[in-house]
Scaffold this active site. Structure first.
Site, mmCIF file in Angstrom:
data_model
loop_
_atom_site.group_PDB
_atom_site.id
_atom_site.type_symbol
_atom_site.label_atom_id
_atom_site.label_comp_id
_atom_site.label_asym_id
_atom_site.label_seq_id
_atom_site.Cartn_x
_atom_site.Cartn_y
_atom_site.Cartn_z
ATOM 1 N N GLU A 198 28.376 98.679 32.848
ATOM 2 C CA GLU A 198 26.995 99.173 32.739
ATOM 3 C C GLU A 198 26.040 98.008 32.992
ATOM 4 O O GLU A 198 26.335 96.893 32.566
ATOM 5 C CB GLU A 198 26.735 99.733 31.340
ATOM 6 C CG GLU A 198 27.636 100.897 30.981
ATOM 7 C CD GLU A 198 27.515 101.310 29.500
ATOM 8 O OE1 GLU A 198 26.584 100.835 28.819
ATOM 9 O OE2 GLU A 198 28.367 102.071 29.057
ATOM 10 N N ARG B 59 33.199 104.422 24.722
ATOM 11 C CA ARG B 59 33.064 103.247 25.573
ATOM 12 C C ARG B 59 33.652 103.570 26.937
ATOM 13 O O ARG B 59 34.681 104.270 27.033
ATOM 14 C CB ARG B 59 33.823 102.038 25.003
ATOM 15 C CG ARG B 59 33.057 101.265 23.947
ATOM 16 C CD ARG B 59 31.780 100.600 24.493
ATOM 17 N NE ARG B 59 31.045 99.908 23.446
ATOM 18 C CZ ARG B 59 30.093 100.453 22.678
ATOM 19 N NH1 ARG B 59 29.717 101.703 22.862
ATOM 20 N NH2 ARG B 59 29.486 99.738 21.750
ATOM 21 N N HIS C 286 23.727 105.292 28.259
ATOM 22 C CA HIS C 286 24.123 104.773 26.940
ATOM 23 C C HIS C 286 23.026 105.020 25.890
ATOM 24 O O HIS C 286 22.508 104.084 25.285
ATOM 25 C CB HIS C 286 24.454 103.272 27.054
ATOM 26 C CG HIS C 286 25.404 102.808 26.003
ATOM 27 N ND1 HIS C 286 26.420 101.915 26.241
ATOM 28 C CD2 HIS C 286 25.507 103.108 24.675
ATOM 29 C CE1 HIS C 286 27.086 101.677 25.123
ATOM 30 N NE2 HIS C 286 26.551 102.404 24.155
HETATM 31 N N1 LIG Z 1 27.083 105.774 22.921
HETATM 32 C C1 LIG Z 1 26.563 105.280 21.825
HETATM 33 O O1 LIG Z 1 25.360 105.118 21.718
HETATM 34 C C2 LIG Z 1 27.464 104.914 20.666
HETATM 35 C C3 LIG Z 1 26.915 104.830 19.376
HETATM 36 C C4 LIG Z 1 27.766 104.524 18.310
HETATM 37 C C5 LIG Z 1 29.108 104.263 18.527
HETATM 38 N N2 LIG Z 1 29.596 104.313 19.807
HETATM 39 C C6 LIG Z 1 31.046 104.081 20.050
HETATM 40 O O2 LIG Z 1 31.763 105.034 19.297
HETATM 41 C C7 LIG Z 1 32.903 104.419 18.708
HETATM 42 C C8 LIG Z 1 33.297 105.173 17.453
HETATM 43 O O3 LIG Z 1 32.292 104.997 16.482
HETATM 44 P P1 LIG Z 1 32.530 105.427 14.947
HETATM 45 O O4 LIG Z 1 31.314 104.989 14.212
HETATM 46 O O5 LIG Z 1 32.952 106.841 14.851
HETATM 47 O O6 LIG Z 1 33.741 104.468 14.577
HETATM 48 P P2 LIG Z 1 34.792 104.625 13.393
HETATM 49 O O7 LIG Z 1 35.477 103.310 13.280
HETATM 50 O O8 LIG Z 1 34.185 105.212 12.190
HETATM 51 O O9 LIG Z 1 35.828 105.704 13.989
HETATM 52 C C9 LIG Z 1 36.718 105.403 15.015
HETATM 53 C C10 LIG Z 1 38.007 106.119 14.735
HETATM 54 O O10 LIG Z 1 38.890 105.892 15.838
HETATM 55 C C11 LIG Z 1 40.198 105.858 15.300
HETATM 56 N N3 LIG Z 1 41.102 105.227 16.269
HETATM 57 C C12 LIG Z 1 41.257 103.910 16.538
HETATM 58 N N4 LIG Z 1 42.182 103.758 17.502
HETATM 59 C C13 LIG Z 1 42.605 105.003 17.854
HETATM 60 C C14 LIG Z 1 43.543 105.502 18.788
HETATM 61 N N5 LIG Z 1 44.261 104.676 19.560
HETATM 62 N N6 LIG Z 1 43.706 106.844 18.891
HETATM 63 C C15 LIG Z 1 42.985 107.699 18.121
HETATM 64 N N7 LIG Z 1 42.103 107.278 17.186
HETATM 65 C C16 LIG Z 1 41.913 105.948 17.071
HETATM 66 C C17 LIG Z 1 40.066 105.090 13.989
HETATM 67 O O11 LIG Z 1 41.135 105.374 13.116
HETATM 68 C C18 LIG Z 1 38.734 105.609 13.475
HETATM 69 O O12 LIG Z 1 38.891 106.674 12.558
HETATM 70 C C19 LIG Z 1 32.442 102.972 18.478
HETATM 71 O O13 LIG Z 1 33.533 102.088 18.447
HETATM 72 C C20 LIG Z 1 31.532 102.703 19.652
HETATM 73 O O14 LIG Z 1 32.287 102.151 20.713
HETATM 74 C C21 LIG Z 1 28.809 104.620 20.856
HETATM 75 O O1 LIG Z 2 22.450 100.003 21.688
HETATM 76 C C1 LIG Z 2 23.594 99.623 21.515
HETATM 77 O O2 LIG Z 2 23.903 98.518 21.121
HETATM 78 C C2 LIG Z 2 24.737 100.582 21.792
HETATM 79 C C3 LIG Z 2 24.985 101.495 20.644
HETATM 80 C C4 LIG Z 2 26.394 101.936 20.530
HETATM 81 O O3 LIG Z 2 27.131 101.860 21.676
HETATM 82 C C5 LIG Z 2 27.111 101.329 19.372
HETATM 83 O O4 LIG Z 2 28.245 100.890 19.536
HETATM 84 O O5 LIG Z 2 26.557 101.348 18.270
#
Ligand SMILES: NC(=O)c1ccc[n+]([C@@H]2O[C@H](COP(=O)([O-])OP(=O)(O)OC[C@H]3O[C@@H](n4cnc5c(N)ncnc54)[C@H](O)[C@@H]3O)[C@@H](O)[C@H]2O)c1
Ligand SMILES: O=C(O)CC[C@@H](O)C(=O)O
Length: 318
Positions: free
Chosen positions: A262, A233, A281
């Site tokens: 964004e 994010r 994104h």
């Molecule tokens: N760009 C995209 O298209 C896209 C897609 C999917 C997810 N995301 C982002 O990626 C993030 C992670 O996704 P995920 O599915 O791996 O989530 P997840 O919850 O499986 O993993 C996140 C990890 O972060 C850890 N965490 C929380 N706070 C922390 C800190 N202060 N320091 C270190 N580690 C910490 C948690 O313990 C957890 O293991 C989502 O929250 C979302 O914002 C972006």
């Molecule tokens: O398309 C979306 O919603 C963003 C996807 C991604 O940031 C997520 O958190 O899963």
């Protein structure tokens, strides 16, 4: 019953939900808060991606609201506490786009190491500059993960297959859910991730604790050749400090799929750096992930509305 969709959703999911409810689909509704307030008044369910800000005002207006479906993973755009207080359930598509994000990061690591696009463009200009396009192997390099959850451990598996060493910082990970011995990630402190890594990839949610997690102090610990990859994010990386660190040569560059605000216009300051690449994104955006997400969210919303159990409910224990 009425289901309101305020952002893009593939048609298959919309049609599934039409079997049980009237569905109002307006992919641009997130842009107009007042219109969203007017329309949510008689909605039983709301479907969003990451751009609809579901704050207290929206939740107050949604008097009939029973469930919010999140077409993705990150929940930073939803006021979870206010939703819990109003007994509004949240369903999210846990890990449905994790492989897509992990593959995107591998693509970035390879792109940063081998200038294939640039070399191809140079050949089209009539050149044959072999030495100019000497790249680097990723074999033996260190990938540092900040966050080793659903995306982090899938990325580790792929990087290890390329011969990379993977270290990770995640103070909250539950060894039971993601055994480090199986993921191949060496667990370290944040400072070590920063000091040791050639690539630092961020996979934590945006929370009060992770906002500006990486700023000048952290960049100063990093190697001069290091690349930061943020698919998590905007707001987790301090953008002004990043710009300075990259332009001063403190670190080599950054690939950002997410920004603090964004979308951005073409004069946005980060776009002025040749060492920073911004994508709109898209890390989690593939045909495969969208189909999975659409199916999960439409099914789970219908389950909640029909009073059935959903396994995709976001825990209210936060
Ligand atoms: N760009 C995209 O298209 C896209 C897609 C999917 C997810 N995301 C982002 O990626 C993030 C992670 O996704 P995920 O599915 O791996 O989530 P997840 O919850 O499986 O993993 C996140 C990890 O972060 C850890 N965490 C929380 N706070 C922390 C800190 N202060 N320091 C270190 N580690 C910490 C948690 O313990 C957890 O293991 C989502 O929250 C979302 O914002 C972006
Ligand atoms: O398309 C979306 O919603 C963003 C996807 C991604 O940031 C997520 O958190 O899963």
């Amino acid at each position: 019953m009425k289901i309101l969709i305020s952002e893009y959703m593939p048609e298959s999911g919309i049609n599934r939900m039409r079997k049980i409810a009237e569905v109002e689909y307006n992919p641009d509704l997130w842009r107009n808060k007042q219109e969203l307030i007017n329309k949510i008044i008689d909605a039983d369910a709301l479907v969003v991606r990451n751009q609809t800000i579901v704050d207290q005002e929206i939740l107050d207006a949604g008097k009939k609201l029973k469930v919010i479906g999140r077409l993705g993973v990150g929940l930073d755009n939803i006021n979870l506490l206010a939703a819990k207080q109003r007994n509004v359930k949240i369903v999210s598509a846990k890990n449905a786009n994790s492989v897509s994000v992990a593959e995107y990061v591998m693509a970035v690591i390879l792109t940063a190491s081998r200038p294939i696009i640039q070399a191809g463009e140079d050949v089209k200009k009539g050149n044959w500059n072999r030495k100019l396009f000497t790249g680097n192997e990723i074999y033996g390099k260190t990938l540092g993960l900040i966050g080793t959850g659903e995306i982090g451990h899938r990325l580790a598996k792929r990087a290890i297959a390329f011969g990379m060493k993977v270290i990770g910082y995640d103070p909250y990970i539950r060894e039971f859910d993601y055994p480090f011995s199986e993921t191949g990630i060496t667990k370290v402190e944040l400072a070590e991730v920063l000091k040791e890594s050639d690539f630092v990839s961020i996979h934590v949610p945006l929370t009060n604790e992770t906002r500006n997690l990486l700023s000048t102090k952290e960049f100063n610990l990093m190697k001069k050749n290091a690349i930061i990859i943020n698919t998590s994010r905007g707001g987790i990386v301090d953008e002004s400090a990043l710009f300075k660190a990259v332009e001063s040569g403190q670190i080599a560059g950054a690939y950002l799929d997410v920004l603090e605000n964004e979308p951005v216009e073409k004069d946005y300051f980060l776009l002025n750096s040749s060492k920073i690449t911004v994508t709109p994104h898209i890390a989690g955006l593939t045909e495969e992930s969208q189909e999975r997400i659409t199916n999960i969210i439409s099914d789970e919303i219908m389950k909640v509305l029909e009073g059935k159990e959903s396994l995709f409910l976001v825990s209210s224990d936060f």
